[in-house]
Design an enzyme around this catalytic site. Sequence first.
Site, PDB file in Angstrom:
ATOM      1  N   ILE A  14      -0.658  10.179 -48.491  1.00  0.00           N
ATOM      2  CA  ILE A  14       0.540  10.452 -49.009  1.00  0.00           C
ATOM      3  C   ILE A  14       0.908   9.853 -49.962  1.00  0.00           C
ATOM      4  CG2 ILE A  14       3.205  10.650 -48.163  1.00  0.00           C
ATOM      5  CD1 ILE A  14       2.045  10.938 -45.419  1.00  0.00           C
ATOM      6  N   LYS A  36      -4.659  -2.385 -49.760  1.00  0.00           N
ATOM      7  CA  LYS A  36      -5.671  -3.243 -49.331  1.00  0.00           C
ATOM      8  C   LYS A  36      -6.796  -2.493 -49.337  1.00  0.00           C
ATOM      9  CE  LYS A  36      -6.954  -5.517 -45.119  1.00  0.00           C
ATOM     10  NZ  LYS A  36      -6.865  -5.744 -43.574  1.00  0.00           N
ATOM     11  N   THR A 132       7.622   7.861 -39.414  1.00  0.00           N
ATOM     12  CA  THR A 132       6.896   9.141 -38.825  1.00  0.00           C
ATOM     13  C   THR A 132       8.116   9.835 -37.705  1.00  0.00           C
ATOM     14  OG1 THR A 132       5.324   9.779 -37.306  1.00  0.00           O
ATOM     15  CG2 THR A 132       5.651   7.544 -37.585  1.00  0.00           C
ATOM     16  N   ASP A 133       7.669  11.065 -37.560  1.00  0.00           N
ATOM     17  CA  ASP A 133       8.673  11.536 -36.445  1.00  0.00           C
ATOM     18  C   ASP A 133       7.947  11.197 -34.780  1.00  0.00           C
ATOM     19  OD1 ASP A 133       6.168  13.079 -36.342  1.00  0.00           O
ATOM     20  OD2 ASP A 133       7.186  14.956 -36.255  1.00  0.00           O
ATOM     21  N   GLU A 134       6.859  10.754 -34.952  1.00  0.00           N
ATOM     22  CA  GLU A 134       6.292  10.203 -33.616  1.00  0.00           C
ATOM     23  C   GLU A 134       6.964   9.284 -32.832  1.00  0.00           C
ATOM     24  OE1 GLU A 134       1.866   9.811 -33.738  1.00  0.00           O
ATOM     25  OE2 GLU A 134       1.631  11.176 -35.415  1.00  0.00           O
ATOM     26  N   TYR A 157       0.251   3.368 -31.954  1.00  0.00           N
ATOM     27  CA  TYR A 157       0.741   3.776 -33.458  1.00  0.00           C
ATOM     28  C   TYR A 157       2.167   3.917 -33.481  1.00  0.00           C
ATOM     29  CZ  TYR A 157       1.706   6.840 -37.658  1.00  0.00           C
ATOM     30  OH  TYR A 157       2.224   7.081 -38.718  1.00  0.00           O
ATOM     31  N   SER A 160       4.126   0.738 -33.176  1.00  0.00           N
ATOM     32  CA  SER A 160       4.173  -0.046 -34.237  1.00  0.00           C
ATOM     33  C   SER A 160       5.059   0.382 -35.361  1.00  0.00           C
ATOM     34  CB  SER A 160       2.996  -0.448 -34.729  1.00  0.00           C
ATOM     35  OG  SER A 160       2.362   0.757 -35.290  1.00  0.00           O
ATOM     36  N   LYS A 161       5.132   1.843 -35.602  1.00  0.00           N
ATOM     37  CA  LYS A 161       6.091   2.285 -36.542  1.00  0.00           C
ATOM     38  C   LYS A 161       7.438   2.206 -36.096  1.00  0.00           C
ATOM     39  CE  LYS A 161       5.227   4.177 -40.143  1.00  0.00           C
ATOM     40  NZ  LYS A 161       4.850   3.697 -41.170  1.00  0.00           N
ATOM     41  N   LEU A 197      -7.083  16.174 -38.428  1.00  0.00           N
ATOM     42  CA  LEU A 197      -7.275  17.271 -37.986  1.00  0.00           C
ATOM     43  C   LEU A 197      -7.593  18.419 -39.099  1.00  0.00           C
ATOM     44  CD1 LEU A 197      -5.643  19.123 -35.007  1.00  0.00           C
ATOM     45  CD2 LEU A 197      -5.953  20.342 -37.145  1.00  0.00           C
TER      46      LEU A 197
HETATM   47  N1  LIG Z   1      -0.016  11.478 -42.703  1.00  0.00           N
HETATM   48  C1  LIG Z   1       1.096  11.739 -41.889  1.00  0.00           C
HETATM   49  O1  LIG Z   1       1.023  13.014 -41.607  1.00  0.00           O
HETATM   50  C2  LIG Z   1       2.160  11.045 -41.808  1.00  0.00           C
HETATM   51  C3  LIG Z   1       3.661  11.582 -41.612  1.00  0.00           C
HETATM   52  C4  LIG Z   1       4.725  11.105 -41.566  1.00  0.00           C
HETATM   53  C5  LIG Z   1       4.774   9.693 -41.810  1.00  0.00           C
HETATM   54  N2  LIG Z   1       3.615   9.193 -42.079  1.00  0.00           N
HETATM   55  C6  LIG Z   1       3.651   7.640 -42.867  1.00  0.00           C
HETATM   56  O2  LIG Z   1       3.444   7.635 -44.074  1.00  0.00           O
HETATM   57  C7  LIG Z   1       2.586   6.437 -44.501  1.00  0.00           C
HETATM   58  C8  LIG Z   1       1.429   7.144 -45.242  1.00  0.00           C
HETATM   59  O3  LIG Z   1       0.479   7.723 -44.214  1.00  0.00           O
HETATM   60  P1  LIG Z   1      -0.910   8.541 -44.830  1.00  0.00           P
HETATM   61  O4  LIG Z   1      -1.215   9.352 -43.845  1.00  0.00           O
HETATM   62  O5  LIG Z   1      -0.748   8.356 -46.162  1.00  0.00           O
HETATM   63  O6  LIG Z   1      -1.843   6.873 -44.384  1.00  0.00           O
HETATM   64  P2  LIG Z   1      -3.274   6.655 -44.730  1.00  0.00           P
HETATM   65  O7  LIG Z   1      -4.010   6.106 -43.556  1.00  0.00           O
HETATM   66  O8  LIG Z   1      -3.904   7.807 -45.530  1.00  0.00           O
HETATM   67  O9  LIG Z   1      -2.826   5.542 -45.837  1.00  0.00           O
HETATM   68  C9  LIG Z   1      -2.738   4.242 -45.736  1.00  0.00           C
HETATM   69  C10 LIG Z   1      -2.973   3.635 -46.985  1.00  0.00           C
HETATM   70  O10 LIG Z   1      -2.397   2.011 -46.533  1.00  0.00           O
HETATM   71  C11 LIG Z   1      -3.369   1.007 -47.107  1.00  0.00           C
HETATM   72  N3  LIG Z   1      -3.141   0.014 -46.140  1.00  0.00           N
HETATM   73  C12 LIG Z   1      -3.498  -0.131 -44.890  1.00  0.00           C
HETATM   74  N4  LIG Z   1      -3.441  -1.267 -44.303  1.00  0.00           N
HETATM   75  C13 LIG Z   1      -2.903  -2.232 -45.458  1.00  0.00           C
HETATM   76  C14 LIG Z   1      -2.540  -3.437 -45.523  1.00  0.00           C
HETATM   77  N5  LIG Z   1      -2.630  -4.259 -44.479  1.00  0.00           N
HETATM   78  N6  LIG Z   1      -2.029  -3.950 -46.854  1.00  0.00           N
HETATM   79  C15 LIG Z   1      -2.169  -2.943 -47.951  1.00  0.00           C
HETATM   80  N7  LIG Z   1      -2.516  -1.699 -47.667  1.00  0.00           N
HETATM   81  C16 LIG Z   1      -2.786  -1.355 -46.443  1.00  0.00           C
HETATM   82  C17 LIG Z   1      -4.718   1.898 -46.797  1.00  0.00           C
HETATM   83  O11 LIG Z   1      -5.757   1.257 -47.621  1.00  0.00           O
HETATM   84  C18 LIG Z   1      -4.328   3.251 -47.228  1.00  0.00           C
HETATM   85  O12 LIG Z   1      -4.686   3.516 -48.658  1.00  0.00           O
HETATM   86  C19 LIG Z   1       2.338   5.814 -43.331  1.00  0.00           C
HETATM   87  O13 LIG Z   1       3.295   4.767 -43.105  1.00  0.00           O
HETATM   88  C20 LIG Z   1       2.400   6.474 -42.060  1.00  0.00           C
HETATM   89  O14 LIG Z   1       3.101   5.990 -41.110  1.00  0.00           O
HETATM   90  C21 LIG Z   1       2.253   9.826 -42.254  1.00  0.00           C
END
Ligand SMILES: NC(=O)c1ccc[n+]([C@@H]2O[C@H](COP(=O)([O-])OP(=O)(O)OC[C@H]3O[C@@H](n4cnc5c(N)ncnc54)[C@H](O)[C@@H]3O)[C@@H](O)[C@H]2O)c1
Length: 351
Positions: A14, A36, A132-134, A157, A160-161, A197
């Site tokens: 995202i 990171k 997240t909605d979770e 997960y 923690s969120k 998925l």
């Molecule tokens: N994917 C979904 O469907 C979804 C839905 C709702 C909310 N979210 C939230 O959106 C955000 C992004 O989700 P995503 O699916 O893109 O996740 P992702 O796992 O694809 O990306 C996470 C990014 O964070 C970086 N990261 C992880 N640990 C780190 C640290 N300690 N320091 C710096 N960078 C770090 C990773 O390298 C990665 O680039 C998250 O906070 C997630 O909870 C995701």
Amino acid sequence: MKKKILITGGAGFIGSHVVRLFVNNYPNYEIVNLDKLTYAGNLANLADVEDKPNYRFIKGDIVDAAFIQELFETEQFDGVIHLAAESHVDRSIANPTEFVFTNVIGTVNLLNAAKHIWKDNREGKRFYHISTDEVYGSLGKEGFFTEETGYDPHSPYSASKASSDHFVRAYNDTFGLPTVISNCSNNYGSFQFPEKLIPLFINNIRNNKALPVYGKGENVRDWLWVVDHARAIDVIFHKGELGETYNIGGFNEWTNIDLIKVICKKMDKKLGREAGTSEKLITYVKDRAGHDLRYAIDATKIKNELGWEPSLQFEEGIEKTIDWYLANEEWMNNVTSGDYLKYYEAQYQER
Ligand SMILES: NC(=O)c1ccc[n+]([C@@H]2O[C@H](COP(=O)([O-])OP(=O)(O)OC[C@H]3O[C@@H](n4cnc5c(N)ncnc54)[C@H](O)[C@@H]3O)[C@@H](O)[C@H]2O)c1
């Protein structure tokens, strides 16, 4: 207006869409992407914007409090859009502690640093936490999550969120930090790491590999096109009310098994295979522990108050997504082989 904005986790799924949107739409903003580069971070996701003058990448860990404090003091950000997280539920079951470090402590480190540099002047400043909605837990067959729904996380997960959301609200309530939060449903689209998925199944179908479905595939998720999530983040960052929470969703619920069957049908057509070929790859596996039955978002508030709605219907979005993964075989192969990890060295360290 000129602004310097920190986007954390910008190399992820995202985050890369959010960085792209902000870099392209706001040439006056200086966008700093802090990531990171864990297994989920891939700078190749941002190849099309990495040479833009208003974009910069910094490799770093949000868990490192001293580094974060110094970064904020040096850069004096005007805004933070915080996406960096450990995001995969299955990994949180295998290793919960890593999720506490990044999602909880990492978030608190960012809050502390923002509180420190904005202590004398909060005018125009904003800390935007992406969640997240979770965190709301599981629904039965009826009803939707609203912004008033109580938190009831079930996986490490989502716990923690949820914890990080509470800290963000606490910093708003206790210290007056200018914060805003959004909670979004499941995203799909380009550049998603193929252990999730939709890209996993597209890739497995392409390679004639089994499609492992948890339980009976009856879990329901509300799917939103990732570009629409990035548009919502843009709207909330600029127009959302401080101290508020906004739910973001697609009004687009699917059981896992129905979703998988749609992908199978579309893939059969696109790959020129006989109808029904891909569905034969479906195999049912033992359900995930603590697997929530249904998530569904009521996104009325963001629609009524900020005028945001999804731009794409699911039919069109899933079509675009499948086409993207099929057209970007090299990206997929690099990720599945682990070669993407070399991208950072090739791009950044030899310069
Ligand atoms: N994917 C979904 O469907 C979804 C839905 C709702 C909310 N979210 C939230 O959106 C955000 C992004 O989700 P995503 O699916 O893109 O996740 P992702 O796992 O694809 O990306 C996470 C990014 O964070 C970086 N990261 C992880 N640990 C780190 C640290 N300690 N320091 C710096 N960078 C770090 C990773 O390298 C990665 O680039 C998250 O906070 C997630 O909870 C995701």
